[in-house]
Design a protein around this motif. Structure first.
Motif, PDB file in Angstrom:
ATOM      1  N   ARG A   1       0.832  -1.139   0.200  1.00 44.31           N
ATOM      2  CA  ARG A   1       0.099   0.101  -0.031  1.00 44.31           C
ATOM      3  C   ARG A   1       0.810   1.336  -0.188  1.00 44.31           C
ATOM      4  N   ARG A   2       1.948   1.382   0.880  1.00 40.11           N
ATOM      5  CA  ARG A   2       2.798   2.345   0.905  1.00 40.11           C
ATOM      6  C   ARG A   2       3.479   2.674  -0.422  1.00 40.11           C
ATOM      7  N   ASP A   3       3.848   1.587  -1.116  1.00 46.76           N
ATOM      8  CA  ASP A   3       4.442   1.640  -2.414  1.00 46.76           C
ATOM      9  C   ASP A   3       3.648   2.264  -3.606  1.00 46.76           C
ATOM     10  N   ARG A   4       2.345   1.765  -3.383  1.00 49.74           N
ATOM     11  CA  ARG A   4       1.089   2.435  -4.163  1.00 49.74           C
ATOM     12  C   ARG A   4       0.840   3.751  -3.865  1.00 49.74           C
ATOM     13  N   LYS A   5       0.970   4.201  -2.805  1.00 47.88           N
ATOM     14  CA  LYS A   5       0.764   5.680  -2.583  1.00 47.88           C
ATOM     15  C   LYS A   5       1.763   6.453  -2.934  1.00 47.88           C
ATOM     16  N   ARG A   6       2.809   5.929  -2.814  1.00 47.02           N
ATOM     17  CA  ARG A   6       4.205   6.773  -3.148  1.00 47.02           C
ATOM     18  C   ARG A   6       4.082   6.910  -4.820  1.00 47.02           C
ATOM     19  N   THR A   7       3.658   5.883  -5.393  1.00 49.82           N
ATOM     20  CA  THR A   7       3.583   5.889  -7.042  1.00 49.82           C
ATOM     21  C   THR A   7       2.614   6.701  -7.497  1.00 49.82           C
ATOM     22  N   ALA A   8       1.325   6.724  -6.710  1.00 51.02           N
ATOM     23  CA  ALA A   8       0.329   7.640  -6.992  1.00 51.02           C
ATOM     24  C   ALA A   8       0.860   9.239  -6.908  1.00 51.02           C
ATOM     25  N   GLU A   9       1.326   9.358  -5.658  1.00 54.29           N
ATOM     26  CA  GLU A   9       1.733  10.497  -5.339  1.00 54.29           C
ATOM     27  C   GLU A   9       2.973  11.407  -6.625  1.00 54.29           C
ATOM     28  N   LEU A  10       3.792  10.411  -6.839  1.00 54.81           N
ATOM     29  CA  LEU A  10       4.930  10.792  -7.922  1.00 54.81           C
ATOM     30  C   LEU A  10       4.257  11.028  -9.246  1.00 54.81           C
ATOM     31  N   ARG A  11       3.199  10.312  -9.567  1.00 54.14           N
ATOM     32  CA  ARG A  11       2.354  10.408 -10.816  1.00 54.14           C
ATOM     33  C   ARG A  11       1.840  12.059 -10.822  1.00 54.14           C
ATOM     34  N   ARG A  12       1.085  12.223  -9.414  1.00 53.39           N
ATOM     35  CA  ARG A  12       0.279  13.660  -9.355  1.00 53.39           C
ATOM     36  C   ARG A  12       1.304  14.780  -9.800  1.00 53.39           C
ATOM     37  N   LEU A  13       2.397  14.496  -8.914  1.00 61.72           N
ATOM     38  CA  LEU A  13       3.714  15.631  -9.110  1.00 61.72           C
ATOM     39  C   LEU A  13       3.964  15.797 -10.490  1.00 61.72           C
ATOM     40  N   GLN A  14       4.242  14.530 -11.166  1.00 62.18           N
ATOM     41  CA  GLN A  14       4.519  14.784 -12.776  1.00 62.18           C
ATOM     42  C   GLN A  14       3.558  15.090 -13.521  1.00 62.18           C
ATOM     43  N   MET A  15       2.441  15.357 -13.241  1.00 56.98           N
ATOM     44  CA  MET A  15       1.365  15.621 -13.853  1.00 56.98           C
ATOM     45  C   MET A  15       1.060  17.042 -13.568  1.00 56.98           C
ATOM     46  N   SER A  16       1.415  17.688 -12.594  1.00 57.22           N
ATOM     47  CA  SER A  16       1.495  19.257 -12.067  1.00 57.22           C
ATOM     48  C   SER A  16       2.510  19.912 -12.754  1.00 57.22           C
ATOM     49  N   VAL A  17       3.744  19.155 -12.714  1.00 61.59           N
ATOM     50  CA  VAL A  17       4.910  19.746 -13.511  1.00 61.59           C
ATOM     51  C   VAL A  17       4.678  19.903 -14.960  1.00 61.59           C
ATOM     52  N   SER A  18       4.006  18.956 -15.554  1.00 58.32           N
ATOM     53  CA  SER A  18       3.661  18.908 -16.933  1.00 58.32           C
ATOM     54  C   SER A  18       2.763  20.116 -17.391  1.00 58.32           C
ATOM     55  N   GLU A  19       1.749  20.424 -16.300  1.00 53.97           N
ATOM     56  CA  GLU A  19       0.836  21.518 -16.583  1.00 53.97           C
ATOM     57  C   GLU A  19       1.542  22.880 -16.467  1.00 53.97           C
ATOM     58  N   VAL A  20       2.249  23.081 -15.408  1.00 50.21           N
ATOM     59  CA  VAL A  20       2.931  24.102 -15.292  1.00 50.21           C
ATOM     60  C   VAL A  20       3.924  24.640 -16.547  1.00 50.21           C
ATOM     61  N   THR A  21       4.490  23.506 -16.783  1.00 48.54           N
ATOM     62  CA  THR A  21       5.332  23.668 -18.268  1.00 48.54           C
ATOM     63  C   THR A  21       4.648  24.064 -19.388  1.00 48.54           C
ATOM     64  N   ASN A  22       3.435  23.563 -19.474  1.00 45.85           N
ATOM     65  CA  ASN A  22       2.293  23.722 -20.938  1.00 45.85           C
ATOM     66  C   ASN A  22       2.089  25.146 -20.596  1.00 45.85           C
ATOM     67  N   ASN A  23       1.561  25.637 -19.586  1.00 45.06           N
ATOM     68  CA  ASN A  23       1.097  26.968 -19.310  1.00 45.06           C
ATOM     69  C   ASN A  23       2.184  28.097 -19.733  1.00 45.06           C
ATOM     70  N   GLU A  24       3.510  27.803 -19.334  1.00 47.36           N
ATOM     71  CA  GLU A  24       4.607  28.860 -19.564  1.00 47.36           C
ATOM     72  C   GLU A  24       4.881  28.804 -21.068  1.00 47.36           C
ATOM     73  N   GLY A  25       4.644  27.630 -21.649  1.00 50.82           N
ATOM     74  CA  GLY A  25       4.969  27.674 -23.160  1.00 50.82           C
ATOM     75  C   GLY A  25       3.968  28.444 -23.721  1.00 50.82           C
ATOM     76  N   ASN A  26       2.620  28.431 -23.283  1.00 55.03           N
ATOM     77  CA  ASN A  26       1.409  29.078 -24.181  1.00 55.03           C
ATOM     78  C   ASN A  26       1.630  30.510 -23.959  1.00 55.03           C
ATOM     79  N   GLN A  27       2.103  31.155 -22.559  1.00 51.53           N
ATOM     80  CA  GLN A  27       2.417  32.704 -22.391  1.00 51.53           C
ATOM     81  C   GLN A  27       3.228  33.112 -23.342  1.00 51.53           C
TER      82      GLN A  27
END
Length: 356
Positions: free
Chosen positions: A329-355
């Protein structure tokens, strides 16, 4: 045809009316033994010596030994009294069974044989054994055998890596009669006690045939129960057993796999029926606490884990399972958290590119 007859005799467990055995302990035996019957032979159709003798009589017992092998064969010889093993089988060869106290005519002591002889490859030799009948007259029959045992051959190695080393054995029965008077066999039961047989718990009853006569085709039914409440502990049936004259053996009653022997007082009830008679024995015996404990410890079919040890192991297994669940379960939670962080970074990068 004669050689085939010898092989047949060598593999037979019993031969003739008196149940004298001629046995071999290897298939397709290269060793053959052909008795040359003297004038004192009662029946020349038997495959063993069946002799009418007198006290103090001396004579030679001749036999032809045959070697069908490709190499010379060293054969060790011995003379022995007949005995009964714990499986209810009569033995005529050399063994560790003690001579019964009721035996007054020991055939093994009356016969002198060469210690060893060598048979040439694909050849035959004639061997002589000296029989000197004891001076004291005996009743019934005296039974024994002449044993022939070869050295182990250098065997072939199979594909599995196991090397097979053949060793041939042949026992020639010898039966002596001084009179034609028939003797009736008699069974007696002596001590009954628990024992370990091949790492299994068993109850042994010492049976003795104290008369110079065979017991053949014996069948039996045995029960062991508690003396206090008659609760059955074990039961079993046997058949086709034989008992040599003036011999004893331990009638073996095996307990079930995993069955523990409890301390206490028991009764052994054994009923035996043969062509020569019927015997029924009952005997009480006691199993002490330390004796039962020792028997159970040596029994490989009994689990020797204590209750607290089993409980501790179960607890350890449960804790291990919980630990695995926690780590997964801990491994799954860490994996899910890592995915959320990766998605957040990806969104920020996309927004900066559009501006830009």
């Amino acid at each position: 045809m004669k050689r085939k007859l010898q092989i047949a005799l060598a593999t037979a467990l019993t031969f003739g009316m008196s149940q004298v055995a001629t046995t071999a302990f290897a298939d397709n035996s290269a060793l053959g033994v052909d008795p040359i019957f003297p004038a004192s032979q009662i029946d020349t159709k038997t495959g063993y010596y069946d002799l009418k003798v007198e006290p103090g009589q001396e004579q030679n017992l001749e036999m032809t030994l045959m070697n069908d092998g490709d190499k010379p064969m060293l054969v060790h010889m011995s003379a022995n009294p007949a005995s009964t093993n714990d499986n209810g089988v009569i033995e005529y060869g050399k063994n560790k069974i003690k001579v019964d106290e009721s035996m007054t005519a020991n055939v093994g002591s009356m016969i002198t044989v060469p210690k060893s002889v060598t048979i040439p490859a694909h050849g035959t030799i004639k061997v002589s054994a000296k029989l000197l009948v004891q001076s004291q007259r005996f009743n019934g029959i005296a039974v024994g055998g002449i044993s022939f045992v070869t050295d182990p051959e250098a065997g072939k190695t199979q594909n599995s890596g196991v090397q097979i080393r053949n060793r041939y054995a042949y026992d020639m029965g010898v039966v002596l009669h001084e009179s034609d008077d028939a003797v009736t066999p008699n069974l007696r039961m002596h001590q009954v006690q628990p024992a370990t047989v091949n790492y299994h718990t068993a109850i042994l009853a010492r049976l003795q045939n104290d008369q110079p006569a065979f017991i053949t085709d014996m069948k039996s039914h045995a029960v062991v129960y508690t003396a206090k409440d008659h609760k059955q502990v074990l039961s079993g049936d046997k058949k086709n057993q034989k008992v040599a004259p003036n011999s004893h053996f331990d009638y073996t009653m095996m307990m079930a796999d995993g069955q523990k022997l409890q301390p206490g007082k028991y009764v052994a009830d054994i009923d035996l029926t043969a062509k020569q008679g019927h015997w029924h024995f009952k005997q009480t015996f006691v199993v002490a606490a330390d004796q039962a404990r020792a028997m159970n410890q040596r029994n490989v079919t009994i689990s020797h884990w204590a209750c607290w040890q089993i409980a501790l192991m179960i607890l350890a297994v449960i804790l291990l399972i919980l630990l695995i669940i926690f780590l997964v379960r801990r491994d799954r939670k860490r994996t899910a958290e890592l995915r959320r962080l990766q998605m957040s970074v990806s969104e920020v990068t996309n927004n900066e590119g559009n501006q830009n």
